[in-house]
Design an enzyme around this catalytic site. Structure first.
Site, PDB file in Angstrom:
ATOM      1  N   ASP A   1      51.447  31.178  44.401  1.00 20.05           N
ATOM      2  CA  ASP A   1      50.474  31.030  43.331  1.00 20.05           C
ATOM      3  C   ASP A   1      51.141  30.340  42.140  1.00 20.05           C
ATOM      4  O   ASP A   1      52.356  30.414  41.979  1.00 20.05           O
ATOM      5  CB  ASP A   1      50.000  32.444  42.971  1.00 20.05           C
ATOM      6  CG  ASP A   1      49.258  32.505  41.663  1.00 20.05           C
ATOM      7  OD1 ASP A   1      48.242  31.821  41.552  1.00 20.05           O
ATOM      8  OD2 ASP A   1      49.696  33.236  40.759  1.00 20.05           O
TER       9      ASP A   1
HETATM   10  P1  ADP Z   1      45.681  30.769  39.709  1.00 14.54           P
HETATM   11  O1  ADP Z   1      45.366  30.667  41.157  1.00 14.54           O
HETATM   12  O2  ADP Z   1      46.375  29.524  39.203  1.00 14.54           O
HETATM   13  O3  ADP Z   1      46.438  32.007  39.350  1.00 14.54           O
HETATM   14  P2  ADP Z   1      42.966  31.723  39.024  1.00 14.54           P
HETATM   15  O4  ADP Z   1      42.475  31.795  40.450  1.00 14.54           O
HETATM   16  O5  ADP Z   1      43.149  33.004  38.312  1.00 14.54           O
HETATM   17  O6  ADP Z   1      44.273  30.795  38.900  1.00 14.54           O
HETATM   18  O7  ADP Z   1      41.947  30.854  38.197  1.00 14.54           O
HETATM   19  C1  ADP Z   1      41.577  29.585  38.658  1.00 14.54           C
HETATM   20  C2  ADP Z   1      40.898  28.801  37.588  1.00 14.54           C
HETATM   21  O8  ADP Z   1      39.655  29.430  37.260  1.00 14.54           O
HETATM   22  C3  ADP Z   1      41.664  28.721  36.302  1.00 14.54           C
HETATM   23  O9  ADP Z   1      42.573  27.641  36.279  1.00 14.54           O
HETATM   24  C4  ADP Z   1      40.543  28.485  35.298  1.00 14.54           C
HETATM   25  O10 ADP Z   1      40.182  27.141  35.274  1.00 14.54           O
HETATM   26  C5  ADP Z   1      39.403  29.297  35.882  1.00 14.54           C
HETATM   27  N1  ADP Z   1      39.342  30.664  35.313  1.00 14.54           N
HETATM   28  C6  ADP Z   1      39.597  31.837  35.930  1.00 14.54           C
HETATM   29  N2  ADP Z   1      39.407  32.875  35.121  1.00 14.54           N
HETATM   30  C7  ADP Z   1      39.049  32.361  33.928  1.00 14.54           C
HETATM   31  C8  ADP Z   1      38.720  32.925  32.643  1.00 14.54           C
HETATM   32  N3  ADP Z   1      38.717  34.240  32.410  1.00 14.54           N
HETATM   33  N4  ADP Z   1      38.398  32.060  31.662  1.00 14.54           N
HETATM   34  C9  ADP Z   1      38.389  30.735  31.862  1.00 14.54           C
HETATM   35  N5  ADP Z   1      38.686  30.148  33.029  1.00 14.54           N
HETATM   36  C10 ADP Z   1      39.004  30.933  34.055  1.00 14.54           C
HETATM   37 MG    MG Z   2      48.273  33.918  39.217  1.00 12.63          MG
END
Ligand code: ADP
Ligand code: MG
Length: 348
Positions: free
Chosen positions: A38
């Site tokens: 991740d």
């Molecule tokens: P990662 O896989 O990089 O850890 P996430 O799956 O948590 O990321 O989130 C993916 C994308 O969804 C983020 O890059 C963002 O664009 C959007 N996102 C998720 N949660 C939020 C939030 N609470 N506010 C704004 N954008 C969000």
């Molecule tokens: Mg993460």
């Protein structure tokens, strides 16, 4: 002198900065050839900061940030905390949110002062065009590696917030070392493709899967497994839990969410990938040790059992005195335990 030393592999794990929740995960780690990892909070610090805000003509920056931060107050996501922090630094007073909904891996929505506010993954297609930013402060990373989050108000695109998150200091060396140990490392991120690719190429990863949902993260683990690969997954978020559970070895960051730690067999206590390198070394040593122990156990029994059964009696008149047999049995256990204790000397 702690009870932990009875199980040297696990005791050494603690010293390596790894909490071994499931001994079989430590064993599985020895045979891993693929690491899916991740981005946010695992490769990066997971402490993003707002570096730029773009607003459309129909709204002010203050109003956009107030609405976005108000919608984000109930969210646990690092991006949400960063947006709330940015609003607070600017002295904006937040409004209470109704109908809050978190769409894990996408964003949040809520009603603020009767207006439907959505904050989530940037989507140029939905937005209709690309947004350019004033250059972010020099301390932050380049715009290409920034995460973009779109704000929509009453169904209308209102602006985009750019957030930068630094790569952890220990990440680049750890990735290089894992690759040297023969692992292929793929990023699996919910972030937009441009951001994910930028970070992946900076780290020299073997591939990127971007804009993936939590369910898709798990599916990717299964797809790699179906190709005969042995897959480890490292992550920190709620969105990583299904993939952590599906992987041959699930590795959670001790700095991440409880759900991720619950779903993983190994926890990197400080959330530091250098500990993962140590865990791989340790698991390989444990695996070698298990094989040696099996050899010695079979060796003793292979010799002792026929002797005790009188196999050599007709030839030489040899029998195994039960007293010697029991001493031999104990010696075999001692040799196994003594060999296992050598794991205490594994250089980490
Ligand atoms: P990662 O896989 O990089 O850890 P996430 O799956 O948590 O990321 O989130 C993916 C994308 O969804 C983020 O890059 C963002 O664009 C959007 N996102 C998720 N949660 C939020 C939030 N609470 N506010 C704004 N954008 C969000
Ligand atoms: Mg993460």
């Amino acid at each position: 002198a702690t009870p932990v030393s009875l199980v040297p592999g696990i005791g050494r794990g603690a010293q390596a900065g790894v909490l071994v929740k499931d001994a079989s995960a430590l064993e599985a780690l020895a045979k891993i050839d693929t690491l899916l990892i991740d981005k946010t909070g695992t490769l990066t610090e997971g402490r993003p900061e707002v570096v730029a805000v773009h607003v459309e003509n129909h709204i002010s920056e203050t109003e956009l940030l107030t609405l976005a931060a108000s919608a984000e107050t109930a969210s646990e996501h690092p991006l949400a905390r960063a947006i709330v922090a940015a609003a607070q630094t600017r002295g904006l007073s937040l409004v209470s949110a109704e109908n809050f909904r978190a769409d894990i891996g996408r964003g949040v929505s809520a009603t603020i002062n009767g207006r439907a506010v959505q904050v989530g993954r940037s989507d140029p297609v939905r937005r209709g065009r690309d947004v350019t930013f004033p250059a972010p402060p020099a301390v932050a990373s380049t715009p290409a590696s920034a995460t973009l989050v779109d704000v929509t108000i009453d169904g209308r695109f209102a602006g985009t917030i750019a957030l930068a998150d630094k790569i952890k200091a220990t990440t680049p060396a750890a990735i290089r070392e894992l690759q040297r140990l023969g692992l292929r490392v793929f990023m699996v991120s919910g972030d937009r493709t441009a951001t994910a690719q930028h970070v992946a190429s900076e780290l020299g990863l073997d591939g990127v899967h971007a804009e993936v949902t939590p369910a898709r993260k798990q599916q990717l683990v299964r797809e790699h497994q179906a190709r005969g690969e042995r897959v480890a997954f490292a992550g920190d978020g709620l969105n990583d839990a299904p993939a952590l559970a599906a992987a041959d070895a699930g590795i959670a960051m001790g700095t991440g969410t409880d759900v991720a730690m619950h779903s993983a067999g190994l926890v990197l206590v400080k959330g530091d990938l250098a500990a993962l390198v140590r865990a791989v070394h340790l698991s390989r040593a444990v695996f070698r040790n298990i094989k040696q122990n099996l050899f010695w156990a079979f060796f003793y029994n292979g010799l002792g059992l026929p002797l005790a059964a009188g196999a050599l009696f007709p030839l030489f008149g040899w029998l195994l005195n039960p007293m010697f047999a029991s001493v031999a049995m104990s010696l075999s256990s001692i040799s196994v335990v003594a060999n296992a204790l050598r794991l205490r000397r594994v250089r980490l």
